[in-house]
Enzyme design. Sequence first.
Site, PDB file in Angstrom:
ATOM      1  N   GLU A   1       0.816  -1.219   0.000  1.00  0.00           N
ATOM      2  CA  GLU A   1       0.000   0.000   0.000  1.00  0.00           C
ATOM      3  C   GLU A   1       0.845   1.262   0.000  1.00  0.00           C
ATOM      4  O   GLU A   1       1.958   1.275   0.523  1.00  0.00           O
ATOM      5  CB  GLU A   1      -0.831   0.053   1.283  1.00  0.00           C
ATOM      6  CG  GLU A   1      -1.885  -0.999   1.392  1.00  0.00           C
ATOM      7  CD  GLU A   1      -2.631  -0.862   2.717  1.00  0.00           C
ATOM      8  OE1 GLU A   1      -3.585  -1.611   2.904  1.00  0.00           O
ATOM      9  OE2 GLU A   1      -2.252  -0.016   3.554  1.00  0.00           O
TER      10      GLU A   1
ATOM     11  N   HIS B   1       4.618   5.724  21.207  1.00  0.00           N
ATOM     12  CA  HIS B   1       3.310   5.200  21.628  1.00  0.00           C
ATOM     13  C   HIS B   1       3.140   4.977  23.122  1.00  0.00           C
ATOM     14  O   HIS B   1       2.012   4.856  23.593  1.00  0.00           O
ATOM     15  CB  HIS B   1       2.925   3.932  20.862  1.00  0.00           C
ATOM     16  CG  HIS B   1       2.931   4.123  19.377  1.00  0.00           C
ATOM     17  ND1 HIS B   1       2.565   5.309  18.777  1.00  0.00           N
ATOM     18  CD2 HIS B   1       3.287   3.297  18.359  1.00  0.00           C
ATOM     19  CE1 HIS B   1       2.686   5.196  17.463  1.00  0.00           C
ATOM     20  NE2 HIS B   1       3.128   4.000  17.182  1.00  0.00           N
TER      21      HIS B   1
ATOM     22  N   CYS C   1      -2.414   2.303   7.883  1.00  0.00           N
ATOM     23  CA  CYS C   1      -1.507   1.296   7.354  1.00  0.00           C
ATOM     24  C   CYS C   1      -2.111  -0.108   7.381  1.00  0.00           C
ATOM     25  O   CYS C   1      -2.512  -0.594   8.422  1.00  0.00           O
ATOM     26  CB  CYS C   1      -0.237   1.369   8.194  1.00  0.00           C
ATOM     27  SG  CYS C   1       0.834  -0.024   8.091  1.00  0.00           S
TER      28      CYS C   1
END
Length: 344
Positions: free
Chosen positions: A94, A218, A335
């Site tokens: 992608e 994160h 994603c």
Amino acid sequence: MISATPDIKALDLPGIESALAALGQPRFRVRQVVRWLYGRGVTGFDEMTDLPGVLRSQLAERYALGRLVLAAKEVSADGTRKYLWELADKTTIESVGIPAGDRLTVCFSTQAGCAMGCTFCATGQDGLTRSLLPGEMVDQVLGVAADMNSRVSNAVAMGQGEPFANYDATLAALRFMNSPDGPEIGARHLTVSTCGLLPGIRRFSAEPEQFTLAVSLHSAIQSTRDKLMPGVARYPLDQLREALAAYGVRTGRRPTLEFALVAGTNDSDVELKALIAFCRGMLCHVNLIPVNPVAGSGAHRPDDARVRAFALGLTSAGIECSIRTERGVDISAACGQLRQRHLS
Ligand code: SF4
């Protein structure tokens, strides 16, 4: 059909130089070939019309010339476009094209699938298929530019895959993207986003180009981060901080810390406090990303008030931060989502 001959898109610049030298070609042919491959994006050696016919035949005998075939595309109301490409071996990857004013940013993949297993990521749920060749990365940029009929101003290795798990090919691709014979994207506008592979960060710090570094953090609490990103649990946060601080000192550049906010997981005050402590005294910019919902992951974004409160907490502590504007929320823009849908 998969060709038995090697793909010329597997070569980095020194590889192309050696290949042409082995054929007895003068040095100026290198720039001609690179221009055809990554400036004009030709799909056959016979299109390289300023090369002698004999050389074109020799190249065609020795190398395949792989190309991306568009398998699916989604267009968001905000102009963001998501692409699913099929490679020569039928593997799919992608890319995303994100227009903003006179800028066009391409988010490209460095691997098909990913071995890192981040729990909030659709790609991480499927595992690694294979690493991409340098040319397969550059071709994503060329493919998006052609589809959007626009020059690409920025490219980010933030699609599928961990770029530093495919270090050499990723750097080779960035150099072609930066080349005046390729799409000529400024080095500072070429970003590598890693989930925190320390050997890669250290190596990247020593590269001569001014490429930009982003790290998916994160959480600044080890146990939370290990849960979210099991693939980098072997690199403790204190060592990550050390490597990032050293990067800042060595390059004078500010790494971006990506922080995908997941409701009930890393959006608490305790998490905020740990993040502030992690960032203090270090060159960095925090990019808060309310997470895109991924089917089956159970991850949800916090509400807007909580996102704003998190950002305010950081800026009040003197830490530079921004909230990433959501793009392509009406398409499978996160994603791995388009690929996941296509495979299911
Ligand atoms: S977030 Fe990036 S590193 Fe993590 S699994 Fe997904 S593609 Fe891999």
